[in-house]
Design a protein around this motif. Structure first.
Motif, PDB file in Angstrom:
ATOM      1  N   LEU A  31      -6.674  -3.201  17.321  1.00 60.08           N
ATOM      2  CA  LEU A  31      -5.992  -4.055  16.335  1.00 60.08           C
ATOM      3  C   LEU A  31      -6.797  -4.120  15.057  1.00 60.08           C
ATOM      4  O   LEU A  31      -8.028  -4.079  15.093  1.00 60.08           O
ATOM      5  N   SER A  32      -6.097  -4.242  13.929  1.00 60.09           N
ATOM      6  CA  SER A  32      -6.771  -4.482  12.647  1.00 60.09           C
ATOM      7  C   SER A  32      -5.989  -5.519  11.846  1.00 60.09           C
ATOM      8  O   SER A  32      -4.800  -5.733  12.070  1.00 60.09           O
ATOM      9  N   LEU A  33      -6.696  -6.156  10.917  1.00 66.08           N
ATOM     10  CA  LEU A  33      -6.100  -7.080   9.947  1.00 66.08           C
ATOM     11  C   LEU A  33      -6.283  -6.475   8.566  1.00 66.08           C
ATOM     12  O   LEU A  33      -7.289  -5.812   8.300  1.00 66.08           O
ATOM     13  N   HIS A  34      -5.344  -6.742   7.678  1.00 66.41           N
ATOM     14  CA  HIS A  34      -5.497  -6.292   6.305  1.00 66.41           C
ATOM     15  C   HIS A  34      -4.736  -7.246   5.399  1.00 66.41           C
ATOM     16  O   HIS A  34      -3.591  -7.606   5.686  1.00 66.41           O
ATOM     17  N   ILE A  59      -0.981  -7.210  10.500  1.00 62.23           N
ATOM     18  CA  ILE A  59      -1.659  -7.084  11.788  1.00 62.23           C
ATOM     19  C   ILE A  59      -1.153  -5.783  12.404  1.00 62.23           C
ATOM     20  O   ILE A  59       0.028  -5.664  12.717  1.00 62.23           O
ATOM     21  N   THR A  60      -2.049  -4.816  12.544  1.00 54.97           N
ATOM     22  CA  THR A  60      -1.665  -3.497  13.047  1.00 54.97           C
ATOM     23  C   THR A  60      -2.197  -3.280  14.452  1.00 54.97           C
ATOM     24  O   THR A  60      -3.380  -3.499  14.717  1.00 54.97           O
ATOM     25  N   PHE A  61      -1.327  -2.800  15.310  1.00 52.36           N
ATOM     26  CA  PHE A  61      -1.691  -2.376  16.663  1.00 52.36           C
ATOM     27  C   PHE A  61      -1.709  -0.852  16.645  1.00 52.36           C
ATOM     28  O   PHE A  61      -0.675  -0.222  16.410  1.00 52.36           O
ATOM     29  N   LEU A 114       8.586  -3.902  21.202  1.00 53.13           N
ATOM     30  CA  LEU A 114       7.973  -3.134  20.130  1.00 53.13           C
ATOM     31  C   LEU A 114       7.760  -4.029  18.902  1.00 53.13           C
ATOM     32  O   LEU A 114       8.698  -4.695  18.461  1.00 53.13           O
ATOM     33  N   PRO A 115       6.530  -4.087  18.351  1.00 55.04           N
ATOM     34  CA  PRO A 115       6.345  -4.825  17.091  1.00 55.04           C
ATOM     35  C   PRO A 115       7.267  -4.237  16.017  1.00 55.04           C
ATOM     36  O   PRO A 115       7.545  -3.036  16.025  1.00 55.04           O
ATOM     37  N   PRO A 116       7.751  -5.064  15.086  1.00 58.33           N
ATOM     38  CA  PRO A 116       8.805  -4.630  14.170  1.00 58.33           C
ATOM     39  C   PRO A 116       8.415  -3.596  13.118  1.00 58.33           C
ATOM     40  O   PRO A 116       9.263  -2.835  12.665  1.00 58.33           O
ATOM     41  N   GLY A 117       7.154  -3.550  12.690  1.00 63.36           N
ATOM     42  CA  GLY A 117       6.775  -2.622  11.627  1.00 63.36           C
ATOM     43  C   GLY A 117       6.446  -1.253  12.166  1.00 63.36           C
ATOM     44  O   GLY A 117       5.789  -1.121  13.197  1.00 63.36           O
ATOM     45  N   GLY A 118       6.907  -0.237  11.453  1.00 63.42           N
ATOM     46  CA  GLY A 118       6.591   1.128  11.841  1.00 63.42           C
ATOM     47  C   GLY A 118       7.632   2.097  11.323  1.00 63.42           C
ATOM     48  O   GLY A 118       8.787   1.726  11.125  1.00 63.42           O
ATOM     49  N   THR A 119       7.191   3.315  11.110  1.00 64.55           N
ATOM     50  CA  THR A 119       8.087   4.376  10.658  1.00 64.55           C
ATOM     51  C   THR A 119       7.727   5.648  11.420  1.00 64.55           C
ATOM     52  O   THR A 119       6.734   5.686  12.146  1.00 64.55           O
ATOM     53  N   ALA A 120       8.499   6.674  11.233  1.00 65.04           N
ATOM     54  CA  ALA A 120       8.187   7.965  11.865  1.00 65.04           C
ATOM     55  C   ALA A 120       6.812   8.454  11.419  1.00 65.04           C
ATOM     56  O   ALA A 120       6.081   9.079  12.191  1.00 65.04           O
ATOM     57  N   ARG A 121       6.430   8.157  10.188  1.00 65.78           N
ATOM     58  CA  ARG A 121       5.132   8.597   9.659  1.00 65.78           C
ATOM     59  C   ARG A 121       3.964   7.807  10.232  1.00 65.78           C
ATOM     60  O   ARG A 121       2.830   8.262  10.184  1.00 65.78           O
ATOM     61  N   SER A 122       4.217   6.628  10.784  1.00 65.45           N
ATOM     62  CA  SER A 122       3.117   5.805  11.297  1.00 65.45           C
ATOM     63  C   SER A 122       2.700   6.206  12.707  1.00 65.45           C
ATOM     64  O   SER A 122       1.785   5.618  13.261  1.00 65.45           O
ATOM     65  N   LYS A 123       3.354   7.189  13.279  1.00 67.35           N
ATOM     66  CA  LYS A 123       3.034   7.710  14.617  1.00 67.35           C
ATOM     67  C   LYS A 123       3.006   6.572  15.628  1.00 67.35           C
ATOM     68  O   LYS A 123       3.995   5.902  15.821  1.00 67.35           O
ATOM     69  N   ALA A 160       1.144   3.764  15.584  1.00 68.01           N
ATOM     70  CA  ALA A 160       0.844   2.438  15.034  1.00 68.01           C
ATOM     71  C   ALA A 160       2.128   1.636  14.785  1.00 68.01           C
ATOM     72  O   ALA A 160       3.147   2.176  14.354  1.00 68.01           O
ATOM     73  N   ARG A 161       2.041   0.347  15.080  1.00 70.20           N
ATOM     74  CA  ARG A 161       3.107  -0.607  14.774  1.00 70.20           C
ATOM     75  C   ARG A 161       2.424  -1.874  14.279  1.00 70.20           C
ATOM     76  O   ARG A 161       1.283  -2.150  14.601  1.00 70.20           O
ATOM     77  N   TRP A 162       3.147  -2.665  13.503  1.00 68.13           N
ATOM     78  CA  TRP A 162       2.518  -3.838  12.909  1.00 68.13           C
ATOM     79  C   TRP A 162       3.501  -4.969  12.728  1.00 68.13           C
ATOM     80  O   TRP A 162       4.715  -4.798  12.862  1.00 68.13           O
ATOM     81  N   ILE A 163       2.914  -6.117  12.396  1.00 62.89           N
ATOM     82  CA  ILE A 163       3.697  -7.265  11.962  1.00 62.89           C
ATOM     83  C   ILE A 163       3.088  -7.747  10.653  1.00 62.89           C
ATOM     84  O   ILE A 163       1.884  -7.648  10.431  1.00 62.89           O
TER      85      ILE A 163
END
Length: 147
Positions: free
Chosen positions: A83-86, A94-96, A105-114, A116-119
């Protein structure tokens, strides 16, 4: 890149805030650099940082901490970072790192983020602690990111 100084207690050095208010903290391992990062988070974002840090520590006893690339990282010894904070202008991210393996599944993410997912936590958001703790538990049990 806009830089602004933030006021910290006299016992702490002044920290430069990078674009979006992200604290510039030297790369280092341990609780102290993460605590310095959180203390330098501007305004309401500091409370989010404190809340997330406390939740990670409570959920994962013996969690490993570091600041790298101006972001606090949380990991498990021998497994990597999970996990990271930014800090960004309008929210705290908050990235997992293995977030694509979390359920739900956390809501943030795209095909490019492989994997990683985030909130993104905005000022008016309430942190859903139960869900966040569940994601933290799941993420800490997976192989983490190793730079």
């Amino acid at each position: 890149m806009a830089r602004a100084k933030t006021a910290l207690p006299a016992t702490q050095a002044k920290v430069i805030l990078l674009s979006g208010g992200n604290p510039q903290i030297a790369k280092a391992e341990g609780d102290a650099p993460v605590a310095a990062y959180i203390a330098a988070m501007p305004g309401w974002k500091r409370a989010v940082g404190e809340q997330v840090d406390a939740l990670v520590v409570q959920t994962i006893p013996g969690v490993r901490k570091a600041v790298k690339w101006n972001s606090p990282l949380y990991g498990v010894e021998g497994q990597g970072w999970f996990l990271s904070l930014h800090v960004l202008t309008r929210y705290v991210k908050i990235t997992f790192f293995a977030g694509a393996s979390l359920a739900p599944l956390p809501p943030g993410g795209t095909a490019r983020s492989k994997e990683a997912r985030w909130i993104d936590i905005y000022e008016t958001d309430r942190v859903a602690e139960a869900q966040l703790a569940d994601w933290i538990r799941q993420a800490a049990a997976l192989p983490g990111w190793v730079p």
